[in-house]
Motif scaffolding. Structure first.
Motif, mmCIF file in Angstrom:
data_model
loop_
_atom_site.group_PDB
_atom_site.id
_atom_site.type_symbol
_atom_site.label_atom_id
_atom_site.label_comp_id
_atom_site.label_asym_id
_atom_site.label_seq_id
_atom_site.Cartn_x
_atom_site.Cartn_y
_atom_site.Cartn_z
ATOM 1 N N UNK A 149 0.824 -1.208 0.000
ATOM 2 C CA UNK A 149 0.000 0.000 0.000
ATOM 3 C C UNK A 149 0.855 1.252 0.000
ATOM 4 N N UNK A 150 1.986 1.204 0.712
ATOM 5 C CA UNK A 150 2.900 2.351 0.734
ATOM 6 C C UNK A 150 3.509 2.570 -0.645
ATOM 7 N N UNK A 151 3.896 1.468 -1.300
ATOM 8 C CA UNK A 151 4.456 1.561 -2.651
ATOM 9 C C UNK A 151 3.431 2.130 -3.619
ATOM 10 N N UNK A 152 2.183 1.670 -3.521
ATOM 11 C CA UNK A 152 1.133 2.142 -4.419
ATOM 12 C C UNK A 152 0.930 3.652 -4.273
ATOM 13 N N UNK A 153 1.052 4.176 -3.062
ATOM 14 C CA UNK A 153 0.878 5.613 -2.847
ATOM 15 C C UNK A 153 2.022 6.411 -3.472
ATOM 16 N N UNK A 154 3.181 5.770 -3.684
ATOM 17 C CA UNK A 154 4.344 6.458 -4.250
ATOM 18 C C UNK A 154 4.503 6.205 -5.742
ATOM 19 N N UNK A 155 3.748 5.280 -6.300
ATOM 20 C CA UNK A 155 3.912 4.938 -7.708
ATOM 21 C C UNK A 155 3.236 5.964 -8.597
ATOM 22 N N UNK A 156 3.548 5.887 -9.882
ATOM 23 C CA UNK A 156 3.001 6.858 -10.825
ATOM 24 C C UNK A 156 1.557 6.512 -11.151
ATOM 25 N N UNK A 173 -5.757 3.794 -14.592
ATOM 26 C CA UNK A 173 -5.309 2.427 -14.342
ATOM 27 C C UNK A 173 -6.075 1.834 -13.176
ATOM 28 N N UNK A 174 -5.973 0.515 -13.025
ATOM 29 C CA UNK A 174 -6.648 -0.161 -11.925
ATOM 30 C C UNK A 174 -5.878 0.050 -10.629
ATOM 31 N N UNK A 175 -6.606 0.061 -9.519
ATOM 32 C CA UNK A 175 -5.971 0.208 -8.211
ATOM 33 C C UNK A 175 -5.116 -1.015 -7.904
ATOM 34 N N UNK A 176 -3.999 -0.775 -7.202
ATOM 35 C CA UNK A 176 -3.095 -1.867 -6.830
ATOM 36 C C UNK A 176 -2.855 -1.895 -5.326
ATOM 37 N N UNK A 177 -3.920 -1.794 -4.555
ATOM 38 C CA UNK A 177 -3.800 -1.943 -3.109
ATOM 39 C C UNK A 177 -3.615 -3.429 -2.796
ATOM 40 N N UNK A 178 -3.113 -3.720 -1.601
ATOM 41 C CA UNK A 178 -2.879 -5.111 -1.211
ATOM 42 C C UNK A 178 -4.169 -5.916 -1.227
ATOM 43 N N UNK A 196 12.804 -0.405 1.767
ATOM 44 C CA UNK A 196 11.575 -1.189 1.704
ATOM 45 C C UNK A 196 11.346 -1.769 0.319
ATOM 46 N N UNK A 197 10.094 -2.116 0.012
ATOM 47 C CA UNK A 197 9.744 -2.686 -1.292
ATOM 48 C C UNK A 197 9.781 -1.591 -2.349
ATOM 49 N N UNK A 198 10.623 -1.782 -3.357
ATOM 50 C CA UNK A 198 10.783 -0.779 -4.415
ATOM 51 C C UNK A 198 9.840 -1.021 -5.601
ATOM 52 N N UNK A 199 9.369 -2.249 -5.730
ATOM 53 C CA UNK A 199 8.472 -2.564 -6.841
ATOM 54 C C UNK A 199 8.276 -4.059 -6.965
ATOM 55 N N UNK A 200 7.329 -4.460 -7.795
ATOM 56 C CA UNK A 200 7.071 -5.888 -7.995
ATOM 57 C C UNK A 200 6.454 -6.125 -9.360
ATOM 58 N N UNK A 201 6.541 -7.386 -9.809
ATOM 59 C CA UNK A 201 5.856 -7.808 -11.025
ATOM 60 C C UNK A 201 5.065 -9.072 -10.706
ATOM 61 N N UNK A 202 4.001 -9.293 -11.465
ATOM 62 C CA UNK A 202 3.154 -10.469 -11.295
ATOM 63 C C UNK A 202 3.278 -11.316 -12.559
ATOM 64 N N UNK A 203 3.497 -12.615 -12.389
ATOM 65 C CA UNK A 203 3.659 -13.495 -13.544
ATOM 66 C C UNK A 203 2.763 -14.728 -13.414
ATOM 67 N N UNK A 204 2.538 -15.378 -14.528
ATOM 68 C CA UNK A 204 1.780 -16.629 -14.544
ATOM 69 C C UNK A 204 2.306 -17.488 -15.675
ATOM 70 N N UNK A 205 2.176 -18.798 -15.536
ATOM 71 C CA UNK A 205 2.688 -19.716 -16.546
ATOM 72 C C UNK A 205 1.554 -20.190 -17.457
ATOM 73 N N UNK A 206 1.759 -20.050 -18.751
ATOM 74 C CA UNK A 206 0.771 -20.493 -19.740
ATOM 75 C C UNK A 206 1.512 -21.093 -20.947
ATOM 76 N N UNK A 207 0.746 -21.565 -21.896
ATOM 77 C CA UNK A 207 1.319 -22.038 -23.152
ATOM 78 C C UNK A 207 0.931 -21.049 -24.237
#
Length: 228
Positions: free
Chosen positions: A116-123, A128-133, A158-169
């Protein structure tokens, strides 16, 4: 399996969803259609409009292997050789092990405050969609079909950023898809470090492609392009 009735049921389902959104007080609805649904959605019956078309960005890894040729006129063995050569050339251009000591897993519950702290500091200058925890946990933590992984960069601050991934074909290739990402405003090191670590991890796990859908002229698109 519904055959002739599938179109009717699809229409009723989408219409019911739109009505539910209106009754819930929402002013805006967004959808990511596939090839089968887009004609229905933009038909006169439902009247959705295409407002943007994301681009698919693809990076082959050393583990790339096609089960089927993406180009009918090119034999499968030749496609696989070409993929290996492309992966080797692109691998030479990529920065490996970049800030590796700061890369690790993100826990949506244990790291909720940091997220939540990172989201408040992000651009947040664009729509865009909200990215709260809470929303991230709903979107990626409890999906009924797909499993998602979150990779983050942590520093002394602290946490500087993150990415979300998923495995597909994708195109007959085992792939790691980058489906989301958040980092601080003006930070170019974090997405570069995260994507560098992801590419290495994907190759070690046997994924032949790292890919992502992104809108052109966004920070997410720029980050994927810089990662190769």
């Amino acid at each position: 399996s519904l055959k002739g009735l599938s179109g009717l049921y699809a229409f009723k389902l989408v219409k019911a969803w739109i009505d539910h959104a209106k009754q819930s007080g929402y002013d805006f609805a967004a959808c990511y259609p596939n090839g089968q649904s887009i004609r229905l959605l933009i038909s006169d019956k439902l009247n959705w409009k295409i407002v943007a078309s994301p681009r698919l960005l693809v990076l082959p890894t050393a583990s790339i292997h096609f089960d089927e040729s993406p180009v009918k006129s090119v034999p499968l063995p030749l496609v696989n050789i070409g993929g290996k050569i492309a992966a080797g050339i692109l691998g030479l251009l990529r920065r490996k092990g970049y800030l590796q000591s700061e890369i690790g897993k993100l826990d949506l519950q244990a790291d909720a405050v940091a997220i939540n702290d990172l989201w408040s500091r992000s651009d947040q200058s664009r729509c865009q969609f909200s990215h709260t925890a809470e929303l991230l946990n709903w979107r990626y933590g409890h999906h009924p079909i797909y499993k998602y992984r979150l990779l983050c960069r942590r520093s002394a601050e602290g946490v500087k950023g993150f990415i979300v991934t998923t495995q597909r074909k994708v195109m007959g290739v085992e792939s790691e898809l980058v489906v989301d990402g958040v980092w601080e405003r003006g930070d170019t090191e974090t997405p570069r470090a995260l994507l560098s670590a992801l590419c290495q991890q994907a190759s070690e796990e046997g994924a032949g492609i790292v890919a992502g859908l992104a809108m052109k002229d966004t920070f997410f698109y720029a980050a994927l392009r810089k990662a190769g």
